[in-house]
Design an enzyme around this catalytic site. Structure first.
Site, PDB file in Angstrom:
ATOM      1  CB  SER A 140      34.331  47.635  37.468  1.00  0.00           C
ATOM      2  OG  SER A 140      34.718  46.644  38.389  1.00  0.00           O
ATOM      3  CE1 TYR A 153      32.298  51.044  41.275  1.00  0.00           C
ATOM      4  CE2 TYR A 153      32.427  48.681  40.894  1.00  0.00           C
ATOM      5  CZ  TYR A 153      33.001  49.933  40.836  1.00  0.00           C
ATOM      6  OH  TYR A 153      34.277  50.076  40.331  1.00  0.00           O
TER       7      TYR A 153
END
Ligand code: NAP
Length: 245
Positions: A140, A153
């Site tokens: 990401s 995350y």
């Protein structure tokens, strides 16, 4: 282009994973993907791939469960033969929560599904993947543009990137390439579930291309790395972000 190749995609029932499954199948690969809960969504992907003449199998497996990652890879080997392409895509994120309020279980679950699964599938690939294989793991933009409220995350994606670097070194001598693709904001349920519409509008306005990504924008980058044209790229992190980061 990928005729006869065996591909595994984690989390292929929706979003970016679905677009990757459809693209790899269109390129000729025999694709096996898993999903956690949404059987209807998974069946819809199978229908769409088969209607387009592709070859695909869906398996319901929760990657938080012990043994699930290995089971997925075994299913692929049984149906289509040894692994040629692995795409680590499945991931969990939760509603944005400050560090001070993030509980142990959330951290453990996110790390298990996102990071441990990547370790397990890479280990499986190190043991069983055919020479000249391709591995792409989805990270990401978040690892270079940290945002408050999603520490587990971000930590899990940092792990995915590091695992990629080590695997690229170890598997390179067999002609296997290992890369990360890092999407920016991409229009999926995961994105919409963790951001209100006004935030998404602002994010879209910040990209030079002035829009959110579509799942296919990311899938096409994955397909390039997974195909013959990606042969000279390994150990890289390609940012598919519309120009941010
Ligand atoms: P998504 O729409 O939430 O889809 C997630 C997929 O993973 C679904 O197929 C889901 O299956 C599966 N999955 C989730 N938890 C699972 C578990 N415990 N076991 C097995 N399968 C599981 O996600 P997405 O937005 O497409 O994201 C795909 C990847 O891109 C992720 O790695 C994410 O971190 C990354 N990414 C996304 C964005 C973005 O803006 N969307 C940005 C940067 C990075 P079910 O359908 O059964 O739930």
């Amino acid at each position: 282009m990928l005729k006869g190749r065996t591909a595994v995609v984690t989390g292929g029932s929706r979003g970016i994973g679905r677009a990757v499954v459809e693209r790899l199948a269109r390129d000729g690969a025999n694709v096996v993907f898993n999903y956690a809960q949404r059987t209807e969504a998974a069946q819809d992907v199978v229908r769409s791939v088969e209607e387009a003449g592709g070859s695909v199998r869906a398996v319901r497996l929760d990657l938080a469960e012990h043994g699930a990652a290995e089971q997925l890879m075994d299913v692929a080997a049984q149906h289509f033969g040894d692994l040629d392409i692995l795409v680590n895509n499945a991931a969990l994120n939760f509603t944005v929560t400050p560090l001070a309020e993030t509980d142990d279980d959330t951290f453990d679950r996110v790390m298990t599904v996102n990071a441990r699964t990547t370790f397990l599938t890479l280990r499986y690939a190190a043991r069983h993947m055919r020479d000249d294989g391709r591995i792409v793991s989805i990270s990401s933009l978040n690892t270079v543009r940290p945002a408050p409220g999603n520490a587990p995350y971000a930590a899990s994606k940092g792990a995915v990137e590091q695992l990629t670097l080590v695997a690229a070194q170890e598997l390179g001598p067999r002609g296997i390439t290992v890369n990360t693709v890092s999407p920016g904001a991409t229009d999926t349920e995961l994105l919409r579930g963790t951001n209100p519409p006004e935030v998404l509008e602002t994010v879209a306005g910040m990209t030079p291309l002035r829009r959110l990504g579509e799942p296919a924008d990311v899938a096409d980058v994955v397909a390039f790395l997974a195909g013959p044209d990606g042969r000279w790229i390994t150990g890289q992190n390609i940012r598919a972000t519309g120009g941010i980061g």
